[in-house]
Design a protein around this motif. Structure first.
Motif, PDB file in Angstrom:
ATOM      1  N   ASP A 235       0.894  -1.146   0.269  1.00 50.91           N
ATOM      2  CA  ASP A 235      -0.046   0.066   0.051  1.00 50.91           C
ATOM      3  C   ASP A 235       1.040   1.378  -0.092  1.00 50.91           C
ATOM      4  O   ASP A 235       1.929   1.331   0.232  1.00 50.91           O
ATOM      5  N   GLN A 245      -0.712   2.243  -3.578  1.00 50.32           N
ATOM      6  CA  GLN A 245      -2.075   2.239  -3.592  1.00 50.32           C
ATOM      7  C   GLN A 245      -2.794   2.010  -4.857  1.00 50.32           C
ATOM      8  O   GLN A 245      -2.435   2.557  -5.744  1.00 50.32           O
ATOM      9  N   LEU A 246      -3.775   1.116  -4.642  1.00 47.75           N
ATOM     10  CA  LEU A 246      -4.463   0.532  -5.986  1.00 47.75           C
ATOM     11  C   LEU A 246      -5.916   0.248  -5.667  1.00 47.75           C
ATOM     12  O   LEU A 246      -6.033  -0.075  -4.506  1.00 47.75           O
ATOM     13  N   ASP A 247      -6.834   1.000  -6.645  1.00 46.34           N
ATOM     14  CA  ASP A 247      -8.256   0.380  -6.336  1.00 46.34           C
ATOM     15  C   ASP A 247      -8.634  -0.962  -6.017  1.00 46.34           C
ATOM     16  O   ASP A 247      -8.010  -1.548  -7.179  1.00 46.34           O
ATOM     17  N   PRO A 248      -9.158  -1.370  -5.153  1.00 44.56           N
ATOM     18  CA  PRO A 248      -9.370  -2.881  -4.985  1.00 44.56           C
ATOM     19  C   PRO A 248     -10.412  -3.238  -6.261  1.00 44.56           C
ATOM     20  O   PRO A 248     -10.299  -4.522  -6.550  1.00 44.56           O
ATOM     21  N   GLY A 249     -10.789  -2.410  -6.949  1.00 43.81           N
ATOM     22  CA  GLY A 249     -11.631  -2.823  -8.192  1.00 43.81           C
ATOM     23  C   GLY A 249     -10.796  -3.418  -9.252  1.00 43.81           C
ATOM     24  O   GLY A 249     -11.339  -4.278 -10.045  1.00 43.81           O
TER      25      GLY A 249
END
Length: 396
Positions: A235, A245-249
């Motif tokens: 993260d 950081q990455l959108d979990p989508g």
């Protein structure tokens, strides 16, 4: 009679970093021996960088993969004994990335402790298994010598629940799905070093550990109150080969596309970050030397992410008194420091350009201009010293 010393170890997938600290009148002296055993990955060429000298290991390189690690460790032990002279190892202090919710303070490793820590391997798959394999290997190499576990997550145990809690159902939080934070041994060292250098270290301090792994930490009164890494070491900031950081989508999208877990893990940990954006290298030095526009784009994105996350942590602290750079990039990349500070200049940060250029990570030094509203420091980190100090404290 042999003088006692503590061996500090950081076992990774391809390297073992180590340093030997003498015990003098119940205190630690400067490292008398330091180095890194490299090439432990499959197909790698094993060598030992010992006090700036490179020693080859031809006999070990010829062995099969199953016996290479054990043979390399035995060779390392013999080299430490050979070069340590009259010093006797009285404890081995290990950097352990993840202590989970059970371990904040360093502790002596028992069979039960080791089993519990194995349960956190899935939280740090690139680090934890190798850390713990190192504990087991050094325990066998030094029978009867205490093995001490020192946790990267421990420094962040002071973070409030508003920082550690995800907006998930309570049951998930109670099962340990929360933000932990990492690079704690580095932050502890930098924090302690700064208290000897600046009165502002007890105020609102932002520490930037920038290297192949990268994170920021907001500290007040010497304690961590927020950090960019979370449940895992993925993260936050963009890193050498990790995404940050990455959108979990995105993960859900990949699953819908039929990607399996191992493929997703490889992309997130080993194919992203500077390497993924540039398509060239995970090493900032290589990218700096490149004229390829993809390298320039990767550096720009890395710098942007540092500034963006710094803004959030500064807001949490309601201002900034001191900024400190550490880690391989933070200590050695003057241009990166200049670009980050320029992006925060609206807060009154000003660099002394000459001081910034001369700061090469060989010693702690200020790099702020006399009229800067915020102190800016470059502080070389020493995670091994912190781990060795914890070991000594446990043994006294």
């Amino acid at each position: 009679m042999s003088q006692q010393a503590i061996l500090s170890v950081n076992s990774g997938s391809s390297t073992i970093k180590f340093a030997l600290y003498p015990v003098q009148n119940k205190t630690l002296g400067p490292a008398i021996l330091s180095g890194v055993l490299e090439g432990l990955e499959p197909g790698g060429i094993i060598c030992l960088r010992l006090n700036q000298q490179i020693l080859s290991a031809d006999s070990i390189n010829s062995k099969d993969e199953e016996t290479r690690f054990a043979a390399a460790l035995q060779w390392l032990q013999s080299q430490v004994s050979l070069h340590a002279g009259a010093f006797e190892v009285c404890a081995v202090a290990h950097r352990i990335v993840h202590g989970g919710g059970h371990f904040a303070d360093s502790c002596i490793v028992t069979a039960d402790v080791l089993q519990t820590l194995r349960g956190y391997e899935h939280l740090a798959p690139l680090h934890q298994p190798h850390n713990l394999d190192g504990v087991a290997a050094f325990a066998a190499a030094y029978p009867g010598v205490p093995q001490i576990a020192c946790f990267d997550t421990g420094f962040h145990a002071t973070m409030p629940e508003t920082e550690t809690r995800f907006a998930l159902p309570l049951r998930e939080h109670e099962q340990g799905v929360r933000r932990y934070g990492f690079h704690g041994l580095s932050y502890r060292f930098v924090s302690h070093r700064l208290t000897t250098l600046s009165r502002r270290a007890s105020g609102r301090a932002l520490m930037a550990h920038l290297g192949n792994g990268a994170s920021l930490c907001a500290m007040q009164e010497g304690k961590s109150i927020a950090t960019t890494m979370g449940f895992s070491a993925l993260d936050g900031l963009m890193m050498g080969s990790r995404c940050g950081q990455l959108d979990p989508g995105v993960i859900l999208h990949w699953l819908d596309q039929g990607m399996d877990r191992k493929t997703i893990e490889r992309v997130l940990y080993k194919e992203s970050g500077l390497l993924g954006v540039s398509g060239i290298s995970a090493d900032m030095r290589t990218l700096r030397a490149s004229e390829d526009p993809r390298a320039t784009a990767a550096i720009a994105q890395f710098t942007y992410r540092v500034r963006r996350e710094a803004g959030g942590l500064i807001t949490v602290m309601q201002g900034l008194d001191l900024l400190a750079f550490t880690g391989g990039i933070g200590e050695h990349d003057a241009q990166l420091r200049a670009d980050v500070v320029r992006g925060l200049s609206f807060l009154g940060l000003k660099l002394d350009d000459a001081a910034n250029q001369s700061a090469t990570g060989d010693r702690a030094m200020p790099v702020h201009a006399p009229d800067s509203a915020v102190e800016i420091w470059v502080v070389p980190t020493d995670e091994g010293m912190i781990a060795a100090q914890d070991a000594l404290t446990l043994l006294l």
